[in-house]
Scaffold this motif. Structure first.
Motif, mmCIF file in Angstrom:
data_model
loop_
_atom_site.group_PDB
_atom_site.id
_atom_site.type_symbol
_atom_site.label_atom_id
_atom_site.label_comp_id
_atom_site.label_asym_id
_atom_site.label_seq_id
_atom_site.Cartn_x
_atom_site.Cartn_y
_atom_site.Cartn_z
ATOM 1 N N CYS A 114 0.824 -1.210 0.000
ATOM 2 C CA CYS A 114 0.000 0.000 0.000
ATOM 3 C C CYS A 114 0.860 1.264 0.000
ATOM 4 C CB CYS A 114 -0.935 -0.021 1.208
ATOM 5 S SG CYS A 114 -2.171 -1.344 1.135
ATOM 6 N N ALA A 115 1.964 1.227 0.736
ATOM 7 C CA ALA A 115 2.850 2.391 0.771
ATOM 8 C C ALA A 115 3.458 2.656 -0.605
ATOM 9 C CB ALA A 115 3.948 2.180 1.812
ATOM 10 N N LEU A 116 3.929 1.606 -1.266
ATOM 11 C CA LEU A 116 4.563 1.779 -2.573
ATOM 12 C C LEU A 116 3.563 2.170 -3.657
ATOM 13 C CD1 LEU A 116 7.086 -1.207 -2.572
ATOM 14 C CD2 LEU A 116 7.598 1.239 -2.336
ATOM 15 N N ALA A 117 2.274 1.951 -3.385
ATOM 16 C CA ALA A 117 1.255 2.356 -4.354
ATOM 17 C C ALA A 117 1.032 3.863 -4.344
ATOM 18 C CB ALA A 117 -0.060 1.638 -4.069
ATOM 19 N N VAL A 118 1.493 4.547 -3.273
ATOM 20 C CA VAL A 118 1.273 6.002 -3.186
ATOM 21 C C VAL A 118 2.564 6.794 -3.047
ATOM 22 C CG1 VAL A 118 -1.026 5.699 -2.184
ATOM 23 C CG2 VAL A 118 0.958 5.917 -0.663
ATOM 24 N N ALA A 119 3.687 6.108 -2.916
ATOM 25 C CA ALA A 119 4.967 6.803 -2.760
ATOM 26 C C ALA A 119 6.055 6.022 -3.496
ATOM 27 C CB ALA A 119 5.331 6.940 -1.276
ATOM 28 N N PRO A 120 7.074 6.707 -3.991
ATOM 29 C CA PRO A 120 8.113 6.029 -4.770
ATOM 30 C C PRO A 120 9.044 5.165 -3.934
ATOM 31 C CG PRO A 120 8.657 8.338 -4.489
ATOM 32 C CD PRO A 120 7.263 8.165 -3.963
ATOM 33 N N ARG A 121 9.104 5.406 -2.632
ATOM 34 C CA ARG A 121 10.004 4.620 -1.767
ATOM 35 C C ARG A 121 9.417 4.523 -0.366
ATOM 36 N NH1 ARG A 121 12.108 9.450 -2.852
ATOM 37 N NH2 ARG A 121 13.275 8.577 -4.590
ATOM 38 N N LEU A 122 9.979 3.623 0.418
ATOM 39 C CA LEU A 122 9.514 3.432 1.788
ATOM 40 C C LEU A 122 10.236 4.390 2.718
ATOM 41 C CD1 LEU A 122 9.474 -0.479 1.912
ATOM 42 C CD2 LEU A 122 7.558 1.063 1.450
ATOM 43 N N GLY A 123 9.492 5.246 3.362
ATOM 44 C CA GLY A 123 10.083 6.201 4.285
ATOM 45 C C GLY A 123 10.258 5.627 5.671
ATOM 46 N N THR A 124 10.841 6.425 6.548
ATOM 47 C CA THR A 124 11.096 5.979 7.924
ATOM 48 C C THR A 124 9.814 5.628 8.656
ATOM 49 O OG1 THR A 124 13.067 7.390 8.026
ATOM 50 C CG2 THR A 124 12.147 6.631 10.117
ATOM 51 N N SER A 125 8.772 6.414 8.445
ATOM 52 C CA SER A 125 7.507 6.150 9.137
ATOM 53 C C SER A 125 6.936 4.791 8.759
ATOM 54 C CB SER A 125 6.492 7.255 8.807
ATOM 55 O OG SER A 125 6.925 8.505 9.300
ATOM 56 N N VAL A 126 6.999 4.454 7.484
ATOM 57 C CA VAL A 126 6.486 3.160 7.034
ATOM 58 C C VAL A 126 7.324 2.027 7.609
ATOM 59 C CG1 VAL A 126 6.066 1.684 5.037
ATOM 60 C CG2 VAL A 126 5.530 4.126 4.920
ATOM 61 N N LEU A 127 8.642 2.171 7.555
ATOM 62 C CA LEU A 127 9.517 1.111 8.045
ATOM 63 C C LEU A 127 9.358 0.908 9.556
ATOM 64 C CD1 LEU A 127 12.744 1.917 5.998
ATOM 65 C CD2 LEU A 127 11.102 0.067 5.604
ATOM 66 N N THR A 128 9.211 2.018 10.276
ATOM 67 C CA THR A 128 9.000 1.896 11.718
ATOM 68 C C THR A 128 7.671 1.221 12.019
ATOM 69 O OG1 THR A 128 10.305 3.887 12.143
ATOM 70 C CG2 THR A 128 8.800 3.169 13.880
ATOM 71 N N GLY A 129 6.628 1.667 11.342
ATOM 72 C CA GLY A 129 5.323 1.060 11.538
ATOM 73 C C GLY A 129 5.321 -0.416 11.182
ATOM 74 N N ALA A 130 5.990 -0.755 10.080
ATOM 75 C CA ALA A 130 6.060 -2.152 9.663
ATOM 76 C C ALA A 130 6.800 -2.996 10.700
ATOM 77 C CB ALA A 130 6.746 -2.259 8.309
ATOM 78 N N GLY A 131 7.857 -2.429 11.288
ATOM 79 C CA GLY A 131 8.596 -3.159 12.313
ATOM 80 C C GLY A 131 7.759 -3.413 13.555
ATOM 81 N N LEU A 132 6.973 -2.422 13.966
ATOM 82 C CA LEU A 132 6.118 -2.586 15.138
ATOM 83 C C LEU A 132 4.995 -3.579 14.857
ATOM 84 C CD1 LEU A 132 5.890 1.077 16.457
ATOM 85 C CD2 LEU A 132 7.482 -0.739 17.094
ATOM 86 N N LEU A 133 4.442 -3.511 13.655
ATOM 87 C CA LEU A 133 3.413 -4.475 13.274
ATOM 88 C C LEU A 133 3.985 -5.892 13.264
ATOM 89 C CD1 LEU A 133 0.504 -4.959 12.174
ATOM 90 C CD2 LEU A 133 1.451 -4.685 9.882
ATOM 91 N N LEU A 134 5.208 -6.040 12.755
ATOM 92 C CA LEU A 134 5.847 -7.356 12.712
ATOM 93 C C LEU A 134 6.025 -7.908 14.122
ATOM 94 C CD1 LEU A 134 7.304 -9.592 11.119
ATOM 95 C CD2 LEU A 134 9.410 -8.250 11.329
#
Length: 300
Positions: free
Chosen positions: A157-177
């Motif tokens: 979903c992030a890559l569908a609206v932005a060209p790259r994964l930012g810090t916020s996405v990576l942090t959120g993904a890590g917490l979700l994991l």
């Protein structure tokens, strides 16, 4: 599951059970969080969120179908009331529907984005789902695989609206994991519980449940700095603690009920990650909707 409240069509009832559709609101908030974190400070377009939520929903339901298809022999011993061992539907049909839904999800992402990165991520999501379904029983890294599936929802979903994964996405993904690893570790013991082989609850056996609390450690400074974020934080923390206290009670059905409660909590994590944006209220609403739907269709 309240069977009397499900649709009258036997086939539709079976499909709803196979797809664990009561958990779909948590997929929708994953899509919302993934797009919101990627597009911050702008807000994602509602139409884009809706299309991505639909695509990820197709992948989720397909994965649930495949889960039952791959687990049919084990379910015949431990959960004979599941649709395939109960003779309500054949494994071949379940496999066909499951793979078709995964493919439809990828095609929908591709048709909406026409971009290589989100399509590749959607393909990776489908591959991770199949790998988990085919190889989660007795697999020590099964919880990691399950968490990876949800992380890839964020990434797609992030890559569908932005060209790259930012810090916020990576942090959120890590917490979700982290949260999903803890949740899935507990869910792995549900079959043993239902078969009467549930091990005694202890820190030695269940220390991975501590991973459920990693989001609270990381998000504490943010919560203390904002009253709206703190409100979501407290609600989420209270729910996780409540679920685990009920698990510790050892009452009949404690493990399955804790699992579905923690699944519903995924939407609260999504709400926390995107707070104080008003869209976090959608995560709280999805949490309540998941709990309500779980009354009618089992979340596991």
């Amino acid at each position: 599951m309240n069977a009397a409240s499900l649709p009258r069509s036997p086939r539709l009832r079976t499909y709803l059970r196979l797809g664990r559709v009561s958990n779909l609101p948590t997929v929708w908030t994953n899509a919302l969080a993934g797009t919101a974190l990627a597009s911050f400070p702008d807000r994602p377009a509602p139409a884009t969120v809706a299309v991505l939520a639909l695509a990820c929903s197709l992948a989720y339901i397909g994965g649930m179908f495949l889960n039952d298809a791959f687990d049919r022999a084990i379910d015949a011993r431990e959960r004979p009331d599941r649709p395939i061992p109960a003779g309500l539907i054949g494994a071949r049909e379940v496999f066909a529907v499951g793979f078709a839904l995964l493919g439809a999800g990828v095609l929908l992402v591709g048709a909406h984005t026409l971009s290589g990165a989100p399509i590749a991520s959607a393909l990776a999501l489908s591959g991770a789902i199949v790998l988990y379904d085919a190889w989660h029983k007795g697999n020590p890294v099964g919880p990691l695989l399950m968490g990876t599936c949800r992380v890839l929802v964020y990434v797609t979903c992030a890559l569908a609206v932005a060209p790259r994964l930012g810090t916020s996405v990576l942090t959120g993904a890590g917490l979700l994991l982290s949260y999903l690893i803890g949740l899935t570790y507990l869910a792995k013991h549900e079959g043993a519980y239902l078969a009467g082989r549930m091990p005694a609850l202890s820190l030695r056996r269940f220390w991975p449940l501590a991973l459920l609390f990693v989001p609270f450690v990381v998000m504490l400074p943010t919560a203390l700095a904002s009253a709206p974020v703190l409100a979501v934080y407290v609600l989420f923390l209270a729910w996780v603690v409540f679920a685990l206290v009920r698990l510790r009670s050892g009452r009949p059905g404690a493990v399955p009920r804790t699992v579905v409660r923690l699944i519903a909590g995924i939407s609260l994590l999504d709400a926390l990650l995107i707070a104080p944006w008003a869209g976090s209220l959608a995560g709280i609403a999805a949490f309540g909707l998941t709990l309500w739907l779980q009354r009618y269709v089992s979340g596991t």
